[in-house]
Design an enzyme around this catalytic site. Structure first.
Site, PDB file in Angstrom:
ATOM      1  CD  GLU A 308       1.207   2.368  11.113  1.00 26.64           C
ATOM      2  OE1 GLU A 308       2.010   2.261  12.051  1.00 26.64           O
ATOM      3  OE2 GLU A 308       0.098   2.917  11.229  1.00 26.64           O
TER       4      GLU A 308
HETATM    5  C1  ACM Z   1       1.354   6.991  10.621  1.00 30.62           C
HETATM    6  O1  ACM Z   1       1.773   7.514  11.656  1.00 30.62           O
HETATM    7  N1  ACM Z   1       0.833   5.774  10.646  1.00 30.62           N
HETATM    8  C2  ACM Z   1       1.387   7.689   9.342  1.00 30.62           C
END
Ligand code: ACM
Length: 492
Positions: A308
């Site tokens: 992310e």
């Molecule tokens: C995640 O759940 N951001 C790996």
């Protein structure tokens, strides 16, 4: 013998019963310090409920005794390499419990089976009535996957060393061997780095919702690592990079592209922070952090996050992941990263962790192995149903059959069995503040993840499993676990 989780490869009941008494001894052969410690671990686990102070003694060959005071015999002398690292063979007769493995780790795994063969009251913290009997029979057992893990997010909310050790003990009971600590995120930096102390003292000073946070000193971390090692569990520390770094950016202005440190963050949104990829200081920061972390981590892995990074331009992201891999390698460790790292060129032996999307397949094409943590099946923080007070539901609701009925080998298209190292169940803690909260989301799903990692796919089905899980209810109660009494399970 029918109620063990994870389900053993082979169980063959025989006639008769073994009875553990105050006169039973635990023999180990050879009586190395390591095997003596394993014997003592078993003695310590059996003591609170039985009240017996079982002695751990050296053996030369099979000890003999009458059925009135049968012994437990743990040996690696008769084991051979063909048994594999974690395999154990357990034979129970009215006179003797004999556990054979090739390596001490196999004995440790087999001891968990011995514990589960005794009545559930064995796991109580105070003396119980007994008798402490086990049905006679033979078990041959070994794991399907080498990586059977749980992850705990100590960044969104911080958990004490005692809380972490308690979870390590509980995953050991189900023969898991990996404990992944998500040590840093936007809301908190939880490990002291001596060359950058404000990461922990300032960056670790709060948590989601604005609580007081906390961090592990390097001595605390070493204590956790040693505790895990004594249970044959590898700690995988994660420093989440280059996104999820707001706590670090708030601690040191020089890490920010504009030279200004933002205020600490206590919300739960993701994807807004990024290291300043092209600054020289960023490279020094990485090298210092990874050097210190590698020095206190005996296990072979360092997890670099990589998920992310929505505020890092793709070419910067690729450059960053390509920069950080040789740093980890230089400090003697193997890289693990969330599957987004597959957007970059991966060096040999880097491992990608599948959670959402289809990048794990790209990692496999590059020659990497993968760990399976599919969010809609394996995320421990997903709610059980719409009424679950804790947790989240962005990946869906994960009830007990959803958590159990799947095969890690078929989660990533194009993956061969040999591409899959195993399974990990992550617990993110945006909504979790106490050890009781951790328990509630982790149990009873965790024994199922342990079984998915350990047991053969052909030997598993929900109708049979849910009965065995129901039989674990009194054990979970005896262990003091605040578990979710799912109506999908026929609890005993
Ligand atoms: C995640 O759940 N951001 C790996």
């Amino acid at each position: 013998m029918d109620n063990i989780i994870p389900r053993p490869v082979l169980v063959k009941p025989a006639s008769g019963t073994f009875t553990l008494t105050a006169a039973s001894n635990i023999y180990v052969e050879p009586a190395t310090p390591e095997l003596t410690a394993i014997g003592q671990y078993l003695a310590d686990k059996l003591k609170p409920a039985t009240g017996y102070a079982l002695k751990v003694l050296p053996a030369t060959g099979t000890p003999t005794a009458g059925a009135a005071n049968g012994n437990i015999y743990l040996t690696v002398v008769e084991g051979d390499l063909s048994l594999g690292e974690e395999r154990y063979d357990l034979t129970i007769t009215p006179d003797l419990v004999k556990l054979v493995a090739y390596r001490p780790v196999g004995l440790f795994r087999g001891i968990q089976t011995i514990r589960q063969l005794l009545p559930p009251a064995i796991d109580r913290a105070s003396v119980q009535a007994g008798p402490w009997q086990m049905a006679a029979g033979t078990i041959r057992d070994r794991p399907r996957f080498a990586w059977r893990g749980m992850m705990l997010d100590v960044a969104r909310h911080f958990f004490s060393v005692a809380d972490v050790k308690r979870m390590i003990d509980l995953i050991a009971y189900y023969k898991m061997n990996i404990f992944h600590l998500h040590l840093t995120d936007d809301q908190g930096w939880r490990i002291m780095i001596n060359s950058w102390p404000k990461l922990a003292t300032y960056g670790g000073s709060t948590a989601v919702g604005g609580g007081s946070g906390g961090y592990y000193t390097q001595a605390d971390y070493a204590d956790i690592v040693a505790y895990a090692q004594s249970r044959y569990i590898t700690i995988v520390p994660e420093i989440d990079l280059p996104g999820h770094t707001h706590a670090a950016l708030a601690s040191y202005p020089e890490l920010n592209c504009n030279g200004t440190a933002p205020a600490l963050y206590t919300g739960t949104e993701v994807g807004f922070s990024s290291l300043c990829i092209n600054k020289d200081i960023t490279c020094k920061f990485l090298d210092d952090v990874i050097k210190e972390l590698a020095a206190i981590t005996p296990g072979p892995y360092i997890h670099i996050g990589g998920d992310e990074a929505h505020s890092t331009p793709l070419d910067d992201y690729q450059k960053f992941i390509e920069q950080v891999q040789p740093i980890v390698q230089k400090h003697g460790k193997q890289i693990v990263g969330w599957e987004e790292i597959a957007q970059s060129r991966l060096i040999p032996k880097s491992i990608a962790q599948h959670w959402k999307g289809d990048r794990a397949g790209e990692a496999i094409k590059q020659g990497s192995k993968v760990i399976i943590s599919t969010a809609s099946k394996a995320y421990l923080d997903m709610k059980y149903d719409a009424s679950t007070r804790l947790g989240q539901d962005w990946a869906g609701l994960v009830d007990l059959p959803t958590a159990y009925e799947w095969d890690p080998a078929t989660e990533v298209s194009g993956a061969a069995d040999s591409d899959v190292l195993g399974i990990e169940a992550p617990l993110w803690t945006e909504t979790l503040e106490t050890s009781r909260d951790i328990d509630y989301m982790t149990f009873p799903r965790l024994p199922g993840y342990a079984e998915i990692g350990w047991s053969t796919q052909a030997g598993r089905n929900w109708d049979e499993y849910c009965v065995r899980l129901g039989a674990q209810g009194p054990r979970l109660t005896a262990l003091g676990i605040n578990f979710y009494r799912s109506p999908q399970i026929p609890w005993q």
